[in-house]
Structures are given as C-alpha cells and as structure tokens.
Design a protein around this motif. Structure first.
Motif, PDB file in Angstrom:
ATOM      1  N   ILE A 243       0.847  -1.193   0.000  1.00 16.88           N
ATOM      2  CA  ILE A 243       0.000   0.000   0.000  1.00 16.88           C
ATOM      3  C   ILE A 243       0.874   1.231   0.000  1.00 16.88           C
ATOM      4  O   ILE A 243       1.829   1.331   0.764  1.00 16.88           O
ATOM      5  CB  ILE A 243      -0.928  -0.010   1.222  1.00 16.88           C
ATOM      6  N   LYS A 244       0.542   2.170  -0.860  1.00 22.31           N
ATOM      7  CA  LYS A 244       1.303   3.412  -0.898  1.00 22.31           C
ATOM      8  C   LYS A 244       0.988   4.260   0.324  1.00 22.31           C
ATOM      9  O   LYS A 244      -0.160   4.295   0.775  1.00 22.31           O
ATOM     10  CB  LYS A 244       0.951   4.199  -2.164  1.00 22.31           C
ATOM     11  N   PRO A 245       2.007   4.907   0.881  1.00 22.59           N
ATOM     12  CA  PRO A 245       1.743   5.751   2.052  1.00 22.59           C
ATOM     13  C   PRO A 245       0.881   6.941   1.670  1.00 22.59           C
ATOM     14  O   PRO A 245       0.876   7.383   0.505  1.00 22.59           O
ATOM     15  CB  PRO A 245       3.156   6.186   2.481  1.00 22.59           C
ATOM     16  N   PRO A 246       0.154   7.492   2.625  1.00 24.63           N
ATOM     17  CA  PRO A 246      -0.692   8.653   2.301  1.00 24.63           C
ATOM     18  C   PRO A 246       0.160   9.870   1.944  1.00 24.63           C
ATOM     19  O   PRO A 246       1.292  10.006   2.382  1.00 24.63           O
ATOM     20  CB  PRO A 246      -1.484   8.878   3.597  1.00 24.63           C
ATOM     21  N   ARG A 247      -0.416  10.753   1.153  1.00 20.20           N
ATOM     22  CA  ARG A 247       0.304  11.953   0.725  1.00 20.20           C
ATOM     23  C   ARG A 247       0.523  12.894   1.902  1.00 20.20           C
ATOM     24  O   ARG A 247      -0.326  13.020   2.785  1.00 20.20           O
ATOM     25  CB  ARG A 247      -0.505  12.665  -0.368  1.00 20.20           C
ATOM     26  N   ASP A 248       1.690  13.525   1.873  1.00 20.76           N
ATOM     27  CA  ASP A 248       2.032  14.483   2.919  1.00 20.76           C
ATOM     28  C   ASP A 248       1.378  15.815   2.589  1.00 20.76           C
ATOM     29  O   ASP A 248       1.771  16.499   1.621  1.00 20.76           O
ATOM     30  CB  ASP A 248       3.560  14.630   3.001  1.00 20.76           C
ATOM     31  N   LEU A 249       0.391  16.192   3.384  1.00 20.65           N
ATOM     32  CA  LEU A 249      -0.366  17.423   3.135  1.00 20.65           C
ATOM     33  C   LEU A 249       0.076  18.577   4.036  1.00 20.65           C
ATOM     34  O   LEU A 249      -0.586  19.605   4.085  1.00 20.65           O
ATOM     35  CB  LEU A 249      -1.869  17.157   3.353  1.00 20.65           C
ATOM     36  N   SER A 250       1.182  18.380   4.757  1.00 15.88           N
ATOM     37  CA  SER A 250       1.662  19.465   5.622  1.00 15.88           C
ATOM     38  C   SER A 250       2.341  20.544   4.799  1.00 15.88           C
ATOM     39  O   SER A 250       2.891  20.301   3.715  1.00 15.88           O
ATOM     40  CB  SER A 250       2.642  18.906   6.658  1.00 15.88           C
ATOM     41  N   SER A 251       2.344  21.756   5.351  1.00 14.47           N
ATOM     42  CA  SER A 251       2.892  22.917   4.648  1.00 14.47           C
ATOM     43  C   SER A 251       4.411  22.936   4.763  1.00 14.47           C
ATOM     44  O   SER A 251       4.965  22.867   5.861  1.00 14.47           O
ATOM     45  CB  SER A 251       2.299  24.197   5.242  1.00 14.47           C
ATOM     46  N   ARG A 252       5.077  23.003   3.620  1.00 18.63           N
ATOM     47  CA  ARG A 252       6.538  23.091   3.639  1.00 18.63           C
ATOM     48  C   ARG A 252       6.998  24.436   4.190  1.00 18.63           C
ATOM     49  O   ARG A 252       8.039  24.518   4.841  1.00 18.63           O
ATOM     50  CB  ARG A 252       7.085  22.904   2.218  1.00 18.63           C
ATOM     51  N   PHE A 253       6.234  25.477   3.931  1.00 21.59           N
ATOM     52  CA  PHE A 253       6.604  26.798   4.449  1.00 21.59           C
ATOM     53  C   PHE A 253       6.606  26.795   5.983  1.00 21.59           C
ATOM     54  O   PHE A 253       7.520  27.322   6.614  1.00 21.59           O
ATOM     55  CB  PHE A 253       5.620  27.841   3.908  1.00 21.59           C
ATOM     56  N   GLU A 254       5.563  26.159   6.571  1.00 20.30           N
ATOM     57  CA  GLU A 254       5.518  26.085   8.035  1.00 20.30           C
ATOM     58  C   GLU A 254       6.672  25.250   8.583  1.00 20.30           C
ATOM     59  O   GLU A 254       7.252  25.581   9.625  1.00 20.30           O
ATOM     60  CB  GLU A 254       4.177  25.490   8.472  1.00 20.30           C
ATOM     61  N   GLN A 255       7.029  24.173   7.871  1.00 18.78           N
ATOM     62  CA  GLN A 255       8.159  23.361   8.313  1.00 18.78           C
ATOM     63  C   GLN A 255       9.452  24.156   8.264  1.00 18.78           C
ATOM     64  O   GLN A 255      10.288  24.085   9.177  1.00 18.78           O
ATOM     65  CB  GLN A 255       8.270  22.106   7.443  1.00 18.78           C
ATOM     66  N   GLU A 256       9.637  24.934   7.183  1.00 13.60           N
ATOM     67  CA  GLU A 256      10.846  25.740   7.085  1.00 13.60           C
ATOM     68  C   GLU A 256      10.898  26.800   8.176  1.00 13.60           C
ATOM     69  O   GLU A 256      11.958  27.055   8.756  1.00 13.60           O
ATOM     70  CB  GLU A 256      10.900  26.401   5.704  1.00 13.60           C
ATOM     71  N   GLN A 257       9.763  27.418   8.465  1.00 14.09           N
ATOM     72  CA  GLN A 257       9.733  28.413   9.532  1.00 14.09           C
ATOM     73  C   GLN A 257      10.050  27.775  10.892  1.00 14.09           C
ATOM     74  O   GLN A 257      10.777  28.345  11.709  1.00 14.09           O
ATOM     75  CB  GLN A 257       8.350  29.090   9.584  1.00 14.09           C
ATOM     76  N   GLU A 258       9.510  26.566  11.118  1.00 18.73           N
ATOM     77  CA  GLU A 258       9.798  25.872  12.370  1.00 18.73           C
ATOM     78  C   GLU A 258      11.286  25.511  12.465  1.00 18.73           C
ATOM     79  O   GLU A 258      11.897  25.639  13.531  1.00 18.73           O
ATOM     80  CB  GLU A 258       8.933  24.609  12.456  1.00 18.73           C
TER      81      GLU A 258
END
Length: 869
Positions: A243-258
């Motif tokens: 089974i393919k893993p679910p798509r990552d729907l998190s924001s890359r901008f928020e990750q970069e800011q964190e």
C-alpha cells in the motif's frame, strides 16, 4: 626562581599602590565623620566587649604525621636501622647523585633517599612493598585507586616547590589515614604491582588543581551518562505489492519556519554557552597560578603490556582518575621508580609530558640507577652486532655486567594489611566530601547512617552551588531493598529504584506525592509476581497496567474513572471506590485460536452498557474483524426474560462464517463478555487496593528504614552474637564439668552412697581404702599389660628367628631384607616395652604414696582421717 621572586614583588608593590590610592580617597570623609561622631568610654567598653566575643574559626586541615604522634619504640627494627645491603644501596645512590649533579648542574637535585618515621634515610625502591590484597574488589587498578583516594586524607606538601624530606611507610600511612601525594603514590603503586600491573611512582610537576585536589572545574563522573550502543535495525525488503503511504499534506513553508526557529534557538544556546566558557576562561586567567610549572607532585604511571593494558596512562592518587600521558595537568617528570630500580628523565619537558617516550630501556632518554633491570635495552645495530662475534668478548662483557649488578634488598616496610573493618569503613571517620563543577559528592561508610545512605550527589544550576537542581542518593543494606533515590528539585519528581526482593516486587516508583490517586508510575519485577504485572501508571482519572507472560494473554489494561461521590480518604478505594467509566484491554496473539476468533482488544463502556471487540488480523489480510455488543439487562421492568435480538450485536467480519451469525453464538459470546467485564472491574478494584497498600508500606518503610545485617557480621548481628556467646558459655561449663569429673578420683566411690547422706568416719575410711585398693589394682593391671605385650613381642620374634633358621637356604634377597626389617622393628618395640615396664615399676610406689597423701588432705575426708595421720 629569580623571575618568580620579581613577579611576586611587582604584584605586592601594585597592591600597596592601590591601597594607598583608596586611603587618599576615603581620608576626607573619615575626617568629617571624626568631627561629627564622639565615642564615650562606656561605648568603647561595649565595643571592646562585643569584639572580644567574636570567635574566628580557623579552617581545619588534616595535620601531617610527625615524630610526636608516632611511638618509635613499637616499630620493628627494619624501620629503625638499615641493613648492610641498604647501606650499600645508599652509597650507590649518593655516588649516582654526585655524578648527576656534576653532569647536569642546571637540574634540580634528585629525590633519592628521604627520611622515614624513625629519621633513618631509606631508598625509594625498598619503600615500595608489592602486596596483593585479599579482597577481590582490589584486583583492578580503578578499584585500587578509588580505595586509596577514599581511605586517605590529603595533606599538602610543606613546600610546594620541593619533594618532602620524609617519606613514611605505607603501614603508618594506613594507620593514620593521611599523607601527601608521595605517600598516596607509594601505597597505590605497592597495591598495583602486587596485582600484576607494571606501575611506577613519579616525581614531577603538576597543575595547581592537581596538586591541591581542586575538582571544581571538573565534571563529576557520576553525572556522565554512558552512551548506549544504537542497534541498527535491518530494513525489511519492500514488498512487490504494498500500500502506498498517504500523501504528505503538511505545509513546507511552516516546516521551514519551524526549522528556522529551532536553528535560532540552538544558535542562542551556543552563544550563551560560549559566553559562559569565555567568562570561565577570564576567571581562570585572573586566577593564574604564579607557581605554574614549579609545583611538585607525585602520581602513578602504568605502562602497557601487563594485565592486558593496551596503552600507558597516569593515575592521580588524590582523585583516582586516569589521565592520558599527554594530559595538560602533568607538566613534567624528574624521575620515576618501582620496587626494582630508579630512572631519571633525560628528555626535555618543554611541551609538558606530551612528547615523552616511556621506553625505560633506552639509556639516552632514561638514566637508570642500577643494572639488572627487567627493562630490555634498545636493539643493537648490525655493526655493533658484528663487533661482538668474538666469544671472549662476549664472556668478558657478561663478567663485567655481573660485577656491576646489584642485588636489590627486601623492602624494609612490613606487610601491608587492611582489616575488614577498615576496608568496609573506607573514608576517614566514615565520611568524605568532594566538590566538583556544579556538583557535590558525599560518601559515607555502610551502617554509619541509620537509613543506609552511602552516597549523595547534589547537582547545582550555578557555579557557586547555591541552587540545587537534583539530588541522587544511593543506599545499601536496606530492608526494603531501596537502592537509589532520585529527587528533581525543579519538577518535584521523586524516583525510587529497588533491588530484587521487595515485598511487592517493586523495581521503580516515580511519584510527586505519596497521596493516593495522584500521578505516579510503578514498575515491577514481573518474574516475582504471579499476575505478570510489569508497569502501572496512575493519574487522578486513569490507571494503565502492562502485563507479560500471563496465561490469558492479557498485555494491557486501561481504566477510566469517573468523579467520586463522597469525599476522598486514604481508604477510599475500599469503602468508596471510584466509578469506572471505561475499561480497555489488549491481548497477545493466542496461536491456538484462529485470528478471526482471537480477541486483540476489548473495550467495556460501562455506563453505556456497550462492549467493543477487535480481533487479530490475519497475516494475509490488512483489516481485522470487529464486533460491538449492546448489553442489556436480563429482565425487563415486569420481570420477563429478554431474548437475544440481532440488533444487539453489530459486527464487521472480513470473512463471514455461518456460526458467527447465529444468535446462540452471539448470546454465548455476550454472556462470556459479561463475566469478563465483572472480572476486569474486580481486578481494577484490586489494583486500586494494591496501590494503597504499597503507598502505606512505603510510608512505614521510610519511617522505620531498618537495615539488614548478615548472619556472618558478628559485630552488628546482636542475635547471632548472643547465641554465639550462649553456646560458648555452655561449652565452657561442659568442659569445666568434664575436667572436674576427670580429676575427681572419689567421684565413682561417692556415687555408691545414697544422695544427700552425710559421711561417717567408718564410710570415709572405707572410701579411702577402696580408692587406694582400686588404684593399686590398676597399677598392677597396667604392669601386667605391659609385661604381656613384652612377652608377646618376644615370642613372635623367636618364632620369626626360628623360621629364618629353617628356611635360610631357600630365601631370596627380598625375603632377607623383609626379615631384617621386621627384626629391627621388633627389637625397637621390645626395648620400648622394657623401658616402659621398668619406669612403671619405679613410679608405681611413688604414685601410690602421692594418692594416699591427697586422700588424707582431701577436704571431704580430712575431718574423718585426722586420727589416722
């Protein structure tokens, strides 16, 4: 030294100038105050009285061992005078010292022959007494060094620029439990050589922290957590159909800011750390040692090779810490020695000890005192080897070496012994305190504290050690098996660690308060419990338990509680239990059942009267079967029995089966779950009671904190001591009774008389006569016995001689040897018997008269036999 004196004079002059400037600035205000204030005589007397009452306590330092504290008359002769070999060794050392001073005038004088406690010059080599201690704990270098560091108190050198003038024996140092660095090194080196290490005492130069045992800049070793080896998990090969893993729907901008925020936080922490380090360096530079490189210190060198030591290293005897030979604390070496030889360092120490080569067989780098050392010399070149081919030259060379070698005398120090009491006590007076950087360690001997405390580590937030972060306390011999207590002063969290053997099988107990129904975690030794409980976590509203190795395959139970109706009390779980809202249980896989019928998780929703089941998933499936039962009462309001209906069971089955759809199967499953719900509620209630019991037991243990005493500890075990004394008393009385019975020659005759009857004169005379007649008969019987044995031996010898006369012609050599041997032994026995018989005949009349005299003087017969005297 001249440069050093100039520096000191300059510093003193600068201090005087600063004091003069301060005096000029404060002169005018003082003059004004003089005009304004007037002191009367009464005020002066009161001031003088207050000043006289002030007591200034001088800092206590362990005084060194002096001649006044030692009774020289009780010391052995080896301490008070030197033998002929030792005198010869001293002469060799004097000659070596003169040559060294002549060839190296810029070097300091050698430390060769200090005085011992009897003011007798001794050699350093014979001061070391290799000894193997009878304690297995002292077989390794780290335990030996730790024992020496704990057992002795540090006495600083009287002159930090020179070695001590006196070097006391290790026995005296152990007796008084104090000494300087040379005393520490001598004792530690003796123990290490006895344990098989290639150890040497070193005379050199150390840093100020090393010489003064200042560990305030060092990190406490107890605060360093060992690194755990990370096991790399083998990645399973990816399946072809997965089974393919679910798509990552998190924001890359928020990750970069964190990530930026985290980097800023880390940068700020690094900046603060650098500022703190710079501040520490400034403080260290302000406290620059004016005697840097000149302070004399002694430590122990352990060379590689023996005891599987892979690399040479230093041991500081004050702290028992090991250092690399390139450490900055060690600034130079003058000489080193062991129990066989003495070596002088001829290498330059401009770069401290980092460039030193510890090849003691190299005569260029190390100048040795005596020939015959066990250190091999450097390998000779081929040209030198060719020049020694002549046999005569080799023989002459061997003769010269034999002539120059010196046989090292035995050590003048007595055998080093450590009593079991001293080994157990360790620290002087049973306590020792060591200050580290942001930490303090306190050590006590076992049984010194009534609660069994043996070590305490206090960790502080600041360098001044004013704000405590956490405390760790180690215990021994506790009856409750408490081993370690960890107290966090910031969060208030307490963690108690127990050894196996606690009545409730506790292993770890984490809590903030000992009050019930608070946040706590209890871990148990699962093999010591019947129910297989490993861990129990409790909060005011929940309780979670983890199990292992149970027959019912239960692995997890989570209970949610509702609000209690009545007020909370210590025994609330028994009289007023908390209502249970939800019970969640998880079970391990039971291989005896199919996966569709093996429950993996069951949830009892008690107020809603619902039961949810989730079964184990098959290996070839991705989903699991589920069921939900709507549990109702068995009878309605009118008392009629309720019948099972299909809407009371909602199920999702991966592979539906006929028997699972039947109402009878669902009814039986629901009834079984109903019983399991009652059992789970009862077990949860028992868990609450057990928590209260454990808390009550822990409070009692903390108040009593009784200590266990081994039956082999004869000093502390009062019951064993009383029993042993009683047994010794009984045995002593029995021995005295037997001795009295053996010596009482009238006992068998007095036993014939009626008990309690008083003797008459006629009975006393009869007792005397019977005793003498009996003794006379025994003397006659003994003489007859000796005579009979004498005659028997004589007859046997005559028979043997007659046999020999008859068979003399046919006897072999072995038979003749046996005959001669028998005759020799028989003649020896006959002579002995003859001597005993003659001696008995001479002593028998004397023994008879002696017994007769004793009977006339016996206090029991003397009143009745006075007439016959």
């Amino acid at each position: 030294m001249e440069v050093l004196k100039e520096k000191v004079e300059e510093e003193e002059a600068a201090e005087r100038e600063e004091a003069a400037e301060r005096g000029e600035k404060t002169m005018k205000p003082l003059e004004v105050r003089k005009e304004e204030t007037f002191l009367t005589q009464e005020m002066l007397r009161d001031l003088e009285k207050k000043v006289s009452e002030i007591e200034v306590a001088a800092p206590r330092r362990p005084s060194s061992i002096t001649k006044d504290t030692i009774d020289i008359s009780k010391l052995p002769l080896s301490y008070q005078s030197n033998t002929l070999k030792e005198e010869q060794l001293l002469q060799v050392a004097d000659n070596f010292s003169r040559q060294y001073s002549h060839l190296c005038p810029d070097r300091v004088p050698l430390f060769l022959h200090p005085l011992n406690e009897c003011e007798v010059p001794v050699r350093l080599e014979v001061t070391i007494r290799p000894t193997l201690m009878p304690y297995p704990e002292l077989y390794n270098w780290d335990s030996c060094a730790q024992f020496v560091a704990d057992f002795l108190s540090v006495v600083p050198l009287s002159d930090p620029l020179k070695p001590p003038s006196h070097l006391f024996s290790s026995t005296m140092v152990l007796k008084y439990q104090k000494g300087n660095c040379f005393d520490f090194s001598t004792l530690l080196c003796s123990m290490l050589i006895g344990s098989g290490y290639d150890a040497y005492c070193v005379n050199g130069y150390g840093s100020q922290d090393l010489c003064h045992m200042d560990l305030t800049r060092e990190v406490c070793p107890l605060t360093i957590t060992p690194r755990k080896a990370v096991e790399e998990k083998e990645m399973a090969p990816p399946k072809k159909y997965s089974i393919k893993p679910p798509r990552d729907l998190s924001s890359r901008f928020e990750q970069e800011q964190e990530m930026k925020k985290q980097e800023e936080i880390r940068a700020e922490e690094k900046r603060q750390l650098k500022e703190e380090e710079a501040h520490l360096k400034e403080m260290e530079n302000a406290k620059m040692d004016p005697l840097y490189g000149l302070r004399v210190h002694s430590w122990v060198l352990v060379l590689s090779g023996k005891r599987e030591v892979p690399e040479s290293f230093f041991i500081d005897p004050f702290t028992a810490r090991s250092y690399s030979t390139q450490d900055d604390h060690f600034l130079g070496i003058e000489s080193l020695w062991n129990h066989k030889n003495y070596w002088v360092n001829m290498q330059d120490c401009w770069n401290c000890c980092k460039d030193l080569v510890f090849d003691l067989g190299d005569p260029v780098r190390w100048e040795y005192l005596l020939l015959g050392t066990d250190k091999s010399h450097l390998a000779m070149t081929e040209e030198d080897d060719d020049g020694l081919n002549d046999d005569d030259d080799i023989e002459n060379l061997g003769k010269e070496e034999e002539d120059k070698s010196f046989d090292m005398p035995h050590s003048w120090v007595e055998q080093i012994e450590i009593s079991p009491e001293a080994f157990e006590t360790r620290c002087p007076n049973g306590k020792k305190v060591i200050q580290y950087r942001k930490a303090k360690v306190e050590k006590w001997s076992p049984y010194l504290n009534s609660n069994g405390l043996v070590c305490r580590l206090s960790t502080y937030e600041d360098l001044e050690c004013t704000k405590i972060l956490e405390i760790k306390e180690w215990y021994q011999n506790r009856e409750d098996m408490l081993e370690l207590k960890h107290i966090n002063k910031i969060t208030g969290l307490n963690i108690d660690y127990f050894k196996p053997g606690h009545p409730q099988a506790l292993r770890v107990h984490s809590y903030v308060s000992m009050q019930p129904e608070m946040d706590r975690v209890m871990e148990f030794y699962e093999r010591a419990r019947v129910d297989g409980l490993i861990k129990r976590e409790e909060t005011p509203k929940t309780m979670t338990e983890h199990y292992q190795g149970r027959a019912d395959f239960l692995s997890y139970r989570h209970v949610n509680f509702g609000p209690r109706v009545k007020k909370l009390a210590m025994s609330s779980a028994e009289s007023n239990p908390r209502p249970m809202v939800k019970i969640t249980e998880r079970l391990f896989r039971n291989p005896a059942k199919p996966a569709d019928e093996d429950v993996a998780e069951r949830v009892f929703l008690i107020p809603e009267e619902r039961i949810q089941l989730r079964y184990h998933c098959r290996d070839d499936h991705i989903t699991a079967s589920k069921r939900e039962f709507l549990r109702r009462t068995e009878v309605d309001n009118k008392g009629n029995k309720i019948i099972m209906t299909p809407d009371m069971c909602i199920s999702f089955e991966v592979e539906p089966m006929e028997h699972t759809k039947k109402l009878l199967y669902q009814y039986e499953a629901m009834m079984q779950l109903k019983n399991e719900e009652k059992l789970s509620k009862h077990q949860a209630w028992e868990s609450e009671l057990e928590v209260l019991e454990i808390l009550k037991l822990r409070e009692e243990e903390e108040e009593a904190h009784t200590l266990t005493i081994s039956i082999y500890d004869t000093k502390r075990n009062e019951k064993s001591k009383e029993y042993r004394e009683a047994m010794e008393r009984v045995m002593h009385e029995e021995h005295l009774r037997q001795v009295e019975a053996q010596l009482d020659y009238l006992a068998p005759f007095l036993a014939q008389l009626p008990p309690g009857e008083k003797l008459t004169r006629w009975q006393a005379v009869r007792l005397k006569d019977e005793c003498l007649n009996d003794f006379k008969q025994r003397l006659i019987d003994k003489a007859n016995l000796i005579q009979a044995r004498f005659e028997k031996e004589t007859q046997e010898l005559q028979k043997k001689q007659q046999w020999y006369q008859e068979n003399q012609v046919t006897l072999t050599t072995e038979d003749e040897d046996l005959y001669l041997s028998y005759c020799s032994q028989a003649m020896f026995r006959i002579r002995i018997l003859e001597q005993r018989l003659n001696r008995h005949k001479e002593l028998a009349p004397l023994k008879y008269l002696a017994l007769e005299e004793k009977l006339y003087k016996d206090p029991r017969l003397v009143e009745y036999l006075k007439v016959f005297v």
